[in-house]
Scaffold this active site. Structure first.
Site, mmCIF file in Angstrom:
data_model
loop_
_atom_site.group_PDB
_atom_site.id
_atom_site.type_symbol
_atom_site.label_atom_id
_atom_site.label_comp_id
_atom_site.label_asym_id
_atom_site.label_seq_id
_atom_site.Cartn_x
_atom_site.Cartn_y
_atom_site.Cartn_z
ATOM 1 N N ASN A 1 41.084 -25.374 35.294
ATOM 2 C CA ASN A 1 41.176 -24.402 36.403
ATOM 3 C C ASN A 1 42.513 -23.675 36.367
ATOM 4 O O ASN A 1 42.566 -22.462 36.591
ATOM 5 C CB ASN A 1 41.000 -25.103 37.756
ATOM 6 C CG ASN A 1 39.554 -25.252 38.145
ATOM 7 O OD1 ASN A 1 38.899 -24.278 38.496
ATOM 8 N ND2 ASN A 1 39.027 -26.472 38.048
ATOM 9 N N GLY B 1 43.659 -29.403 33.450
ATOM 10 C CA GLY B 1 44.074 -28.083 33.902
ATOM 11 C C GLY B 1 43.214 -26.920 33.444
ATOM 12 O O GLY B 1 43.729 -25.815 33.259
ATOM 13 N N HIS C 1 37.456 -28.362 45.451
ATOM 14 C CA HIS C 1 36.814 -29.675 45.421
ATOM 15 C C HIS C 1 35.448 -29.531 44.741
ATOM 16 O O HIS C 1 34.696 -28.600 45.064
ATOM 17 C CB HIS C 1 36.653 -30.215 46.853
ATOM 18 C CG HIS C 1 36.152 -31.613 46.868
ATOM 19 N ND1 HIS C 1 36.964 -32.703 46.629
ATOM 20 C CD2 HIS C 1 34.906 -32.114 47.043
ATOM 21 C CE1 HIS C 1 36.243 -33.803 46.679
ATOM 22 N NE2 HIS C 1 34.995 -33.476 46.922
HETATM 23 C C1 GAR Z 1 37.976 -30.037 39.038
HETATM 24 O O1 GAR Z 1 36.586 -30.243 38.934
HETATM 25 C C2 GAR Z 1 38.404 -30.067 40.480
HETATM 26 O O2 GAR Z 1 37.455 -29.546 41.368
HETATM 27 C C3 GAR Z 1 38.566 -31.537 40.703
HETATM 28 O O3 GAR Z 1 39.193 -32.005 39.536
HETATM 29 C C4 GAR Z 1 38.738 -31.207 38.420
HETATM 30 C C5 GAR Z 1 39.953 -30.776 37.639
HETATM 31 O O4 GAR Z 1 39.577 -30.148 36.449
HETATM 32 N N1 GAR Z 1 39.359 -31.803 41.890
HETATM 33 C C6 GAR Z 1 39.166 -32.848 42.670
HETATM 34 O O5 GAR Z 1 38.316 -33.709 42.438
HETATM 35 C C7 GAR Z 1 40.053 -32.900 43.902
HETATM 36 N N2 GAR Z 1 39.551 -33.845 44.848
HETATM 37 P P1 GAR Z 1 40.639 -29.321 35.589
HETATM 38 O O6 GAR Z 1 41.898 -30.203 35.434
HETATM 39 O O7 GAR Z 1 39.958 -29.113 34.269
HETATM 40 O O8 GAR Z 1 40.934 -28.056 36.317
#
Ligand code: GAR
Length: 192
Positions: A14, A12, A104
């Site tokens: 983001n 999480g 993404h």
């Molecule tokens: C991020 O890089 C996001 O773009 C990716 O998962 C990561 C989550 O990071 N999403 C995908 O691959 C969706 N297909 P976070 O939990 O540190 O935010």
């Protein structure tokens, strides 16, 4: 206030960036954080920020008397996917038509689709010897990574960059852009 719910499956980072950005916003608030994993660190982050949070199962996601009902009860206006790895069912895409955003970690339409998430994406980018990667923010429909693209940003890949290096560069871009794109998309849509 426009109320957003963040759906996330993992750490999480983001979600943290989004929560921070909207903390004292005058028209948009992060009202809920939801995860399909009850031990996901993102729920801990929500707790630290005193934001309503919960976990749900795959069955809940597909059952309109469960997750959708909860979102309605909590008066959620927009759903923000931030590292959420399950396919969003049509009961949700229809109820929240053009009101679900995803991020993404690649330049769609390249490196998208089922199974293309997190490190899998960056490893494929590295194996293919790409010189550029990046991130895409898009609307969500019933197919993985196929909704209308709202924004993309690129990073340069150096020959010696590992998949982890690429991931770190892309994640930095995500944190920089996702909150602002959420804000501009919602503000523009709400002012129509
Ligand atoms: C991020 O890089 C996001 O773009 C990716 O998962 C990561 C989550 O990071 N999403 C995908 O691959 C969706 N297909 P976070 O939990 O540190 O935010």
């Amino acid at each position: 206030m426009i109320r957003i719910a963040i759906l996330a499956s993992g750490g999480g980072s983001n979600a943290e960036a989004i929560i921070g950005y909207f903390k004292s916003h005058n028209s948009i608030e992060v009202a809920m954080v939801l995860s399909n994993r009850k031990n996901a660190y993102v729920l801990e982050r929500a707790k630290n920020h005193k934001i309503d949070h919960d976990s749900f199962t795959r069955e809940d996601l597909n059952d309109e008397t469960k997750l959708l009902k909860l979102l309605k009860e909590k008066e959620i206006d927009y759903i923000i996917l931030a590292g959420f790895l399950m396919l969003i069912p049509s009961i949700l895409t229809q109820a929240y038509m053009n009101r679900i955003l995803n991020i993404h970690p690649a330049l769609l339409p390249k490196y998208g689709g089922k199974g293309m998430y997190g490190h899998h994406v960056h490893e494929a980018v590295k194996i293919n010897g790409e010189k550029i990667s990046g991130m895409t923010i898009h609307l969500v429909n019933e197919q993985y990574d196929k909704g209308r693209i709202l924004f993309q940003a690129e990073v340069e890949i150096l020959v010696n960059d590992s998949a982890e290096d690429i991931a770190a560069k892309v994640l930095k871009l995500e944190h920089k852009h996702y909150p602002q794109i959420i804000e501009s998309y919602i503000s523009e849509r709400e002012s129509r």
